[in-house]
Write a protein that holds these residues in place. Sequence first.
Motif, PDB file in Angstrom:
ATOM      1  N   HIS A 184       9.792  21.784  -2.745  1.00 54.08           N
ATOM      2  CA  HIS A 184       8.819  21.263  -1.791  1.00 54.08           C
ATOM      3  C   HIS A 184       8.383  19.910  -2.339  1.00 54.08           C
ATOM      4  O   HIS A 184       7.970  19.810  -3.497  1.00 54.08           O
ATOM      5  CB  HIS A 184       7.599  22.165  -1.667  1.00 54.08           C
ATOM      6  CG  HIS A 184       7.914  23.601  -1.380  1.00 54.08           C
ATOM      7  ND1 HIS A 184       8.460  24.030  -0.185  1.00 54.08           N
ATOM      8  CD2 HIS A 184       7.748  24.716  -2.138  1.00 54.08           C
ATOM      9  CE1 HIS A 184       8.615  25.342  -0.223  1.00 54.08           C
ATOM     10  NE2 HIS A 184       8.197  25.785  -1.394  1.00 54.08           N
ATOM     11  N   SER A 185       8.458  18.868  -1.520  1.00 52.94           N
ATOM     12  CA  SER A 185       8.237  17.527  -2.052  1.00 52.94           C
ATOM     13  C   SER A 185       6.942  16.897  -1.561  1.00 52.94           C
ATOM     14  O   SER A 185       6.379  17.280  -0.527  1.00 52.94           O
ATOM     15  CB  SER A 185       9.402  16.610  -1.664  1.00 52.94           C
ATOM     16  OG  SER A 185       9.367  16.334  -0.281  1.00 52.94           O
ATOM     17  N   LEU A 186       6.495  15.907  -2.310  1.00 49.79           N
ATOM     18  CA  LEU A 186       5.389  15.051  -1.929  1.00 49.79           C
ATOM     19  C   LEU A 186       5.920  14.023  -0.942  1.00 49.79           C
ATOM     20  O   LEU A 186       7.028  13.510  -1.112  1.00 49.79           O
ATOM     21  CB  LEU A 186       4.835  14.353  -3.173  1.00 49.79           C
ATOM     22  CG  LEU A 186       3.477  13.661  -3.090  1.00 49.79           C
ATOM     23  CD1 LEU A 186       2.384  14.700  -2.928  1.00 49.79           C
ATOM     24  CD2 LEU A 186       3.249  12.828  -4.354  1.00 49.79           C
ATOM     25  N   SER A 187       5.156  13.735   0.090  1.00 46.04           N
ATOM     26  CA  SER A 187       5.556  12.726   1.070  1.00 46.04           C
ATOM     27  C   SER A 187       4.903  11.397   0.703  1.00 46.04           C
ATOM     28  O   SER A 187       3.677  11.303   0.606  1.00 46.04           O
ATOM     29  CB  SER A 187       5.121  13.158   2.474  1.00 46.04           C
ATOM     30  OG  SER A 187       5.426  12.169   3.428  1.00 46.04           O
ATOM     31  N   VAL A 188       5.741  10.370   0.485  1.00 42.63           N
ATOM     32  CA  VAL A 188       5.271   9.060   0.045  1.00 42.63           C
ATOM     33  C   VAL A 188       5.684   8.001   1.067  1.00 42.63           C
ATOM     34  O   VAL A 188       6.861   7.936   1.444  1.00 42.63           O
ATOM     35  CB  VAL A 188       5.846   8.699  -1.344  1.00 42.63           C
ATOM     36  CG1 VAL A 188       5.383   7.322  -1.780  1.00 42.63           C
ATOM     37  CG2 VAL A 188       5.454   9.754  -2.373  1.00 42.63           C
ATOM     38  N   PHE A 226      -1.699   2.876  10.491  1.00 34.45           N
ATOM     39  CA  PHE A 226      -0.669   3.908  10.365  1.00 34.45           C
ATOM     40  C   PHE A 226      -1.311   5.188   9.839  1.00 34.45           C
ATOM     41  O   PHE A 226      -2.064   5.167   8.859  1.00 34.45           O
ATOM     42  CB  PHE A 226       0.444   3.473   9.418  1.00 34.45           C
ATOM     43  CG  PHE A 226       1.507   4.527   9.224  1.00 34.45           C
ATOM     44  CD1 PHE A 226       2.493   4.712  10.170  1.00 34.45           C
ATOM     45  CD2 PHE A 226       1.496   5.355   8.105  1.00 34.45           C
ATOM     46  CE1 PHE A 226       3.464   5.695  10.012  1.00 34.45           C
ATOM     47  CE2 PHE A 226       2.454   6.334   7.933  1.00 34.45           C
ATOM     48  CZ  PHE A 226       3.442   6.504   8.890  1.00 34.45           C
ATOM     49  N   VAL A 227      -1.029   6.302  10.500  1.00 36.56           N
ATOM     50  CA  VAL A 227      -1.579   7.595  10.105  1.00 36.56           C
ATOM     51  C   VAL A 227      -0.438   8.464   9.593  1.00 36.56           C
ATOM     52  O   VAL A 227       0.516   8.745  10.330  1.00 36.56           O
ATOM     53  CB  VAL A 227      -2.283   8.290  11.291  1.00 36.56           C
ATOM     54  CG1 VAL A 227      -2.833   9.649  10.860  1.00 36.56           C
ATOM     55  CG2 VAL A 227      -3.408   7.406  11.832  1.00 36.56           C
ATOM     56  N   GLN A 228      -0.522   8.878   8.342  1.00 35.45           N
ATOM     57  CA  GLN A 228       0.522   9.727   7.768  1.00 35.45           C
ATOM     58  C   GLN A 228       0.429  11.125   8.361  1.00 35.45           C
ATOM     59  O   GLN A 228      -0.648  11.712   8.438  1.00 35.45           O
ATOM     60  CB  GLN A 228       0.400   9.777   6.249  1.00 35.45           C
ATOM     61  CG  GLN A 228       1.612  10.393   5.567  1.00 35.45           C
ATOM     62  CD  GLN A 228       1.560  10.259   4.056  1.00 35.45           C
ATOM     63  OE1 GLN A 228       0.551   9.841   3.494  1.00 35.45           O
ATOM     64  NE2 GLN A 228       2.644  10.621   3.389  1.00 35.45           N
ATOM     65  N   SER A 229       1.560  11.648   8.790  1.00 32.35           N
ATOM     66  CA  SER A 229       1.588  12.937   9.475  1.00 32.35           C
ATOM     67  C   SER A 229       2.005  14.058   8.527  1.00 32.35           C
ATOM     68  O   SER A 229       3.005  13.918   7.811  1.00 32.35           O
ATOM     69  CB  SER A 229       2.573  12.890  10.648  1.00 32.35           C
ATOM     70  OG  SER A 229       2.811  14.186  11.168  1.00 32.35           O
ATOM     71  N   THR A 252       0.870  -1.177   0.000  1.00 32.49           N
ATOM     72  CA  THR A 252       0.000   0.000   0.000  1.00 32.49           C
ATOM     73  C   THR A 252       0.905   1.225   0.000  1.00 32.49           C
ATOM     74  O   THR A 252       1.919   1.238   0.702  1.00 32.49           O
ATOM     75  CB  THR A 252      -0.893   0.033   1.255  1.00 32.49           C
ATOM     76  OG1 THR A 252      -1.744  -1.101   1.248  1.00 32.49           O
ATOM     77  CG2 THR A 252      -1.731   1.305   1.301  1.00 32.49           C
ATOM     78  N   VAL A 253       0.546   2.242  -0.782  1.00 36.34           N
ATOM     79  CA  VAL A 253       1.350   3.454  -0.849  1.00 36.34           C
ATOM     80  C   VAL A 253       0.485   4.649  -0.454  1.00 36.34           C
ATOM     81  O   VAL A 253      -0.523   4.941  -1.095  1.00 36.34           O
ATOM     82  CB  VAL A 253       1.939   3.675  -2.252  1.00 36.34           C
ATOM     83  CG1 VAL A 253       2.747   4.975  -2.289  1.00 36.34           C
ATOM     84  CG2 VAL A 253       2.819   2.498  -2.660  1.00 36.34           C
ATOM     85  N   MET A 254       0.864   5.328   0.621  1.00 39.63           N
ATOM     86  CA  MET A 254       0.206   6.568   1.037  1.00 39.63           C
ATOM     87  C   MET A 254       1.003   7.747   0.509  1.00 39.63           C
ATOM     88  O   MET A 254       2.233   7.675   0.415  1.00 39.63           O
ATOM     89  CB  MET A 254       0.133   6.669   2.563  1.00 39.63           C
ATOM     90  CG  MET A 254      -0.811   5.716   3.232  1.00 39.63           C
ATOM     91  SD  MET A 254      -0.867   6.051   5.035  1.00 39.63           S
ATOM     92  CE  MET A 254      -2.137   4.911   5.540  1.00 39.63           C
ATOM     93  N   GLU A 255       0.321   8.843   0.187  1.00 43.39           N
ATOM     94  CA  GLU A 255       1.038  10.049  -0.205  1.00 43.39           C
ATOM     95  C   GLU A 255       0.223  11.284   0.126  1.00 43.39           C
ATOM     96  O   GLU A 255      -1.016  11.245   0.166  1.00 43.39           O
ATOM     97  CB  GLU A 255       1.410  10.023  -1.687  1.00 43.39           C
ATOM     98  CG  GLU A 255       0.263   9.925  -2.649  1.00 43.39           C
ATOM     99  CD  GLU A 255       0.747   9.822  -4.103  1.00 43.39           C
ATOM    100  OE1 GLU A 255       1.829   9.268  -4.349  1.00 43.39           O
ATOM    101  OE2 GLU A 255       0.022  10.315  -4.976  1.00 43.39           O
TER     102      GLU A 255
END
Length: 532
Positions: A501-505, A515-518, A280-283
Motif C-alpha cells: 500500500h503506497s503513499l500518494s505523492v 488542486f485538491v488531492q483525491s 510544492t509537494v502534496m502527499e
Amino acid sequence: MKYKFGFAAAALLAATFLSGAASAKTFVYCSEGSPEGFDPGMYTAGTTFDASAHPIYSRLMEFKPGTTEAEAGLAESYEVNADGTEYTFKLRPGVKFHTTEFFTPSRELNADDVIFSLERQIKADHPWNQYVAGTSWEYAAGMGFPELIKTIEKVDDLTVKITLNRPEAPFLANLAMPFASIVSKEYADKLEAEGKKEQLNQMPVGTGPFSFVGYQQDAVIRYKKNADYWGGAPKIDDLVFAITTDAAVRYQKLKAGECHLMPFPNAADVAAMKTDPALTVMEQEGLNVAYLAYNTTQAPFDKPEVRKALNKAINKAAIVDAVFQGMATPAKNPIPPTMWSYNEATQDDAYDLDAAKKELEAAGVKDLSMKIWAMPVSRPYMLNARRAAEIMQDDFAKIGVKVEIVSYEWAEYLDRSKAKDRDGAVMLGWTGDNGDPDNFLDTLLGCEAVGGNNRAQWCNEEFNALVKKAKVTSDQAERTKLYEEAQLVFKREAPWATIDHSLSVVPMRKEVSGFVQSPLGDFTFENVDIAE
C-alpha cells in the motif's frame, strides 16, 4: 479521429502555452500514459479516467473534492424508497452539453441521456452495447449492474427512476464513479445516422468542466474550458495532457517549467522535490493495493498451497525499500489499512525461502517455470513494476522457480491480462473508486468479475457469498464483520500475493493553486489556477 500534428509542433505549442505568450491561461499536466479511449464506461484504468471521465464528463452523483463522500451532481436531488430498491433522481435544469467543432447540441441534458448512458452498459441487446467490437463494459459487469438494475425509467424530462432487484448499500457511491459518466444521446444518434458510431470513443462530448479539442496518439491531449459548466467555469482556459511515460522525464519537465503538475514521481526524487523552492509537494495515504494475481484456473496455480508457498518466497520489504524508499508499506490484505473493515487479525505469509521450497515440494511441484507480467507504466500503487518483478524473479530462483518477465503496451497489457487462459501471474493494483470495501473485494475478486477485473480468475463460493451479503446489508457494523471474514478466506486461499500500500505523492509548480488531492487517486483540474 486523431488530430494530427507533428511532435515538433506539439512541443512548440506547449512551449508557447507555458511561456505566457498566448493570452489564454493554459495548464499543462505531464500525464503518465495514454488513454485507452474516451468513453469511460468501457474501461477501468485511472489513466483513462483522468483523460476522459474527469475533464469531459459528469455523473448523477459526484465525489466531494478531497473525500469519498458522494453528493448530488447532475442530479440536483434524489429520493430512495424504504427498502432501498427505488432511486428517483431529479436532474439539474439547464445543463449544457459541449459545443465542439464536430457537434452542436440542440437541447440540454435530460432523462434520455441518463437512460442511454446506463442501459447500453447493462443490456446485451442494446444497439450501442457493441459499438466497439469486443466491448465488455468491464466495470458495470464486474459490479453486477446487469443483474442488479431491474429498470431505468423516464418519469419526465428531468426525472429518472432506477429500480433495483435487491438493495445495494454502495449504489449511490457507485453512480459517482467514472464508468457511470453521462454521455449525449443526441450526439450518439447523430453518429449512428452517419455510420460513425466508433467516434463516440474518439471524439467525446460531455457536460464536464472541459471540452475535447484533439488527441495526438501517445503525445498530447488538448481540452478547452467549458464556460457553461454547471459546476462553475474553470479558471484556466486550456488544459493540456503532455503524455510522458518516464517519471524521470516528467520530473525534468516539471523543474524546467514545461508542465505544472505531474503524477507518480520516482521515490528517489521526492526528497529533492521537497527542497526545491519552485515546487510544492502534496502527499497522503493512498487508498490502494498492489498485487500479483495468479491464474487460479491454471495448474499448478489452481492449488492454494502452491500459491501460498510462492507468496512466502516474495520479499515484500525489499520491494517496498527498492521501489518506494519508505513511501509504502507491505500489504497483507486486499484492501488498504485506511479503509473501514480492514482486518487487523489476518496473518500474512511471512517471507521464508526454506518453508516456500518445502511447501512446493510437498505439493508435488518441481522445475516450475512461470511468467510474471510487469506493468509498463507507473501507477500510484506500483511506481516501477519491472524492478519489483526482478526482485521476485531473484527470490523465486532461490526456491528453484524460473521466472520470465513479460510486458506489453499499457492498453494491450490490460486487455491481455483479462484472458481466462492467461499464463503466469500478472502484476496490477487498484486505487479505490468510491471508498467502499465492495469496490475492492467484489469488484476485483467476486465471481462476476472473472474474465474482467478479477485477474486471478478466482471464484470462491464462500468468499463470494460473504461479499454479496455485505452488499445488501445497510448496517455498517454488520458489513464490517462480513468483510473481515471475507479477508480471512482470501488469505487462506491466496489468489494474490499482496505486495504494498503506497503513499500518494503529487508534486507541482509553486504557481499552481486550487488542486485538491483525491483519496481516490484521481487527477482533476476544474478548480486549478495559475498565478500570473
